[in-house]
Enzyme design. Structure first.
Site, short mmCIF file in Angstrom:
data_model
loop_
_atom_site.label_atom_id
_atom_site.label_comp_id
_atom_site.label_asym_id
_atom_site.label_seq_id
_atom_site.Cartn_x
_atom_site.Cartn_y
_atom_site.Cartn_z
N HIS A 204 34.43 141.59 -50.53
CA HIS A 204 35.23 140.96 -51.60
C HIS A 204 35.70 142.03 -52.59
O HIS A 204 36.84 142.02 -53.05
CB HIS A 204 34.39 139.95 -52.37
CG HIS A 204 34.16 138.64 -51.67
ND1 HIS A 204 35.19 137.86 -51.22
CD2 HIS A 204 33.01 137.97 -51.36
CE1 HIS A 204 34.67 136.75 -50.67
NE2 HIS A 204 33.36 136.80 -50.72
N GLU B 12 37.41 135.35 -48.07
CA GLU B 12 36.27 135.29 -47.16
C GLU B 12 36.57 136.01 -45.85
O GLU B 12 35.65 136.49 -45.18
CB GLU B 12 35.84 133.84 -46.91
CG GLU B 12 35.22 133.16 -48.13
CD GLU B 12 33.98 133.86 -48.68
OE1 GLU B 12 33.27 134.54 -47.92
OE2 GLU B 12 33.73 133.75 -49.89
N HIS C 106 28.70 141.81 -47.66
CA HIS C 106 29.62 140.69 -47.85
C HIS C 106 30.35 140.81 -49.19
O HIS C 106 31.59 140.79 -49.24
CB HIS C 106 28.84 139.37 -47.79
CG HIS C 106 29.67 138.14 -48.03
ND1 HIS C 106 30.16 137.36 -47.02
CD2 HIS C 106 30.11 137.57 -49.18
CE1 HIS C 106 30.87 136.36 -47.53
NE2 HIS C 106 30.85 136.46 -48.85
N GLU C 107 29.59 140.94 -50.26
CA GLU C 107 30.22 141.03 -51.58
C GLU C 107 31.03 142.32 -51.69
O GLU C 107 32.06 142.35 -52.36
CB GLU C 107 29.16 140.95 -52.70
CG GLU C 107 28.29 139.68 -52.69
CD GLU C 107 29.05 138.36 -52.68
OE1 GLU C 107 30.19 138.34 -53.18
OE2 GLU C 107 28.52 137.36 -52.16
#
Ligand code: ZN
Length: 501
Positions: free
Chosen positions: A270, A296, A266-267
């Protein structure tokens, strides 16, 4: 370009470099506090952050700055498109800041700097009462600021706009209603068939090995280790200094291998967005992702659409077998895929599966909306939280630690952020459909590197940083307006297959 205009554009560049430097300093202090600083040291950081925010406020709202920006706005046809965008974004910030009295702005920053610590303690000790006064201040300040900024607008709409420009309560209400219409019956059907056994994911996973897994995943995603490293924090996040220096963090649990793994992915999503910005944005306000919804969409695209796909989980299973033979030696690719995607209503948002996730967001959205409308006070939050969890997810919340104290967002002042997670997830599903026109997504997942996927996103999203507003950018990428049925179709297809519905 006249001499005068040339001089003004130089001042524009200088102003942004100064803002960059202040942001850099504040971010460094924040990162230090969240990672390696000793426990009882927040006071000194709070003092320093308060002073830095005074300077930032002065710089952004001074008479000279306003004159400069107004002059450049009048000459915007003579500016490059990039400079014109810089002026537009600075004026937006300025509009917000100049309506807030400086003493209130600084007081709020000081509250935020201690709020993180107060919240941490409250969560550890399951003591909502000790967090309540700070939380009240944060809500009160945000409501006041929203009213100062746009006196004629619903304050919560103003708040939503800070994270996703153009988003309104009306749109959110419709969007969430559509999701509920599709997700709730699916969850019900899943509850009626045999549940997936995912116990192999909960065993003994030494942290050192999980760190090796982090490196493997970041490499698989094509993240350059010379420009991005992963640290450890209570709550994972991504922080960017420049496009050449991005930090991500994760939290390792010895008895749960999927938690850190999906935080990293997830990160990492980003981080790829930030790392992919074009050089021309550096040290300007155009640098960095345009909105939390688009951000997101990128993180959750990698986490779920790619990271929890059958192609990707199948591709990384051999690594799991090699690293953790005791747990995974006999696991088939299909079984692994099913385990990773087990859907079951639960208490903790960040640990929630892809299907039930949006319901966690809805609980927070409803509470924020009611707080801003004056229909709830901080005294009511725990009971309202527990009531909505029962109503939306069918679960009983045993304590506030696993209830309304679980997230860091409110203590960080991020009210209005949560809907971005759900909107972003839905953006991602529509982007996937578009991506499939050019990229064989499954083949890429199995190929050992996700680079062709991030290249596609880079060309259409990352490189632009904040050049375009989210709606405009989204429509440029997808060639059509946002349509949540891409997301509901995606979820229905995926979970009907996994659970044989
Ligand atoms: Zn995120």
């Amino acid at each position: 370009m006249t001499e005068e205009l040339k001089l003004k554009t130089e001042q524009l560049a200088e102003l942004q470099k100064k803002l960059y430097a202040f942001n850099y300093a504040s971010s460094s202090i924040y990162l230090d506090g969240a990672t390696v600083a000793p426990r009882d040291t927040e006071e000194g950081r709070g003092e320093a952050l308060g002073i830095l925010s005074e300077y930032t406020y002065e710089l952004a709202t001074s008479k000279e700055t306003i004159e400069l920006l107004d002059y450049l706005k009048e000459h915007k046809d003579e500016l490059t498109p990039h400079q014109a965008r810089e002026v537009e974004l600075l004026l937006r910030d300025n509009d917000y800041m100049k309506n807030i009295p400086q003493d209130e702005y600084v007081a709020y920053q000081k509250i935020l700097s201690k709020a993180d610590y107060v919240w941490h303690r409250a969560k550890e000790e399951n003591d909502y009462e000790s967090f309540k006064p700070v939380l009240k201040d944060i809500f009160d300040y945000n409501i006041r600021f929203a009213k100062y900024y746009k006196p004629d607008e619903e304050p919560y709409n103003t708040q939503l706009n800070m994270f996703e420009r153009g988003l309104t309560m009306d749109q959110c209400d419709k969007f969430f209603a559509t999701l509920r219409e599709h997700i709730v019956p699916l969850i019900k059907k899943i509850g009626e068939v045999p549940q997936v056994d995912d116990s192999p994911l909960y065993g003994d996973f030494p942290i050192e090995k999980q760190k090796e897994l982090t490196k493997y995943l970041m490499n698989y995603m094509g993240i350059d280790p010379h420009h991005c490293v992963c640290g450890e924090t209570e709550h994972p996040f991504t922080l960017e200094f420049t496009k050449d220096d991005v930090r991500i963090t994760t939290h390792y649990f010895e008895n749960n291998v999927a938690s850190s793994m999906y935080s990293v992915i997830h990160e990492g999503g980003h981080a790829l967005y930030e790392l992919g910005g074009a050089d021309e944005h550096k040290y300007t306000v155009v640098a960095g992702g345009v909105s939390m919804g688009i951000h997101e969409s990128q993180s959750r695209f990698f986490e779920n659409i790619i990271g929890r796909s059958e192609a990707f989980t199948g591709a990384i299973l051999p690594k799991f077998k090699e690293m953790f033979p005791e747990q995974f030696a006999d696991i088939t690719p299909r079984r692994f895929y099913e385990m990773i995607n087990k859907a079951q209503p639960s208490l903790i948002r960040t640990e929630a599966d892809e299907l039930t996730y949006a319901l966690h967001v809805m609980v927070r959205y409803e509470i924020e909306k009611k707080m801003f409308a004056g229909e709830l006070t901080v005294d009511d939050i725990p009971a309202e939280w527990n009531k909505l969890y029962k109503e939306y997810l069918g679960v009983d919340v045993p304590n506030d630690r696993e209830g309304c104290l679980q997230d860091s967002h409110w203590s960080g002042g991020s009210i209005g952020y949560f809907p971005s997670y759900a909107i972003g997830s839905a953006y991602g599903a529509q982007m996937l459909a578009k991506m499939r026109e050019d990229v064989d997504v499954e083949a890429v997942c199995a190929s050992g590197t996700l680079k062709p996927i991030s290249d596609w996103l880079s060309e259409r999203i990352y490189q632009y940083a904040s050049m375009y507003d989210p709606k405009e950018l989204f429509e440029k990428v997808c060639g059509a307006p946002f349509d949540p049925t891409y997301y509901t179709d995606y979820l229905e297809k995926k979970y009907s297959d996994i659970y044989n519905l």
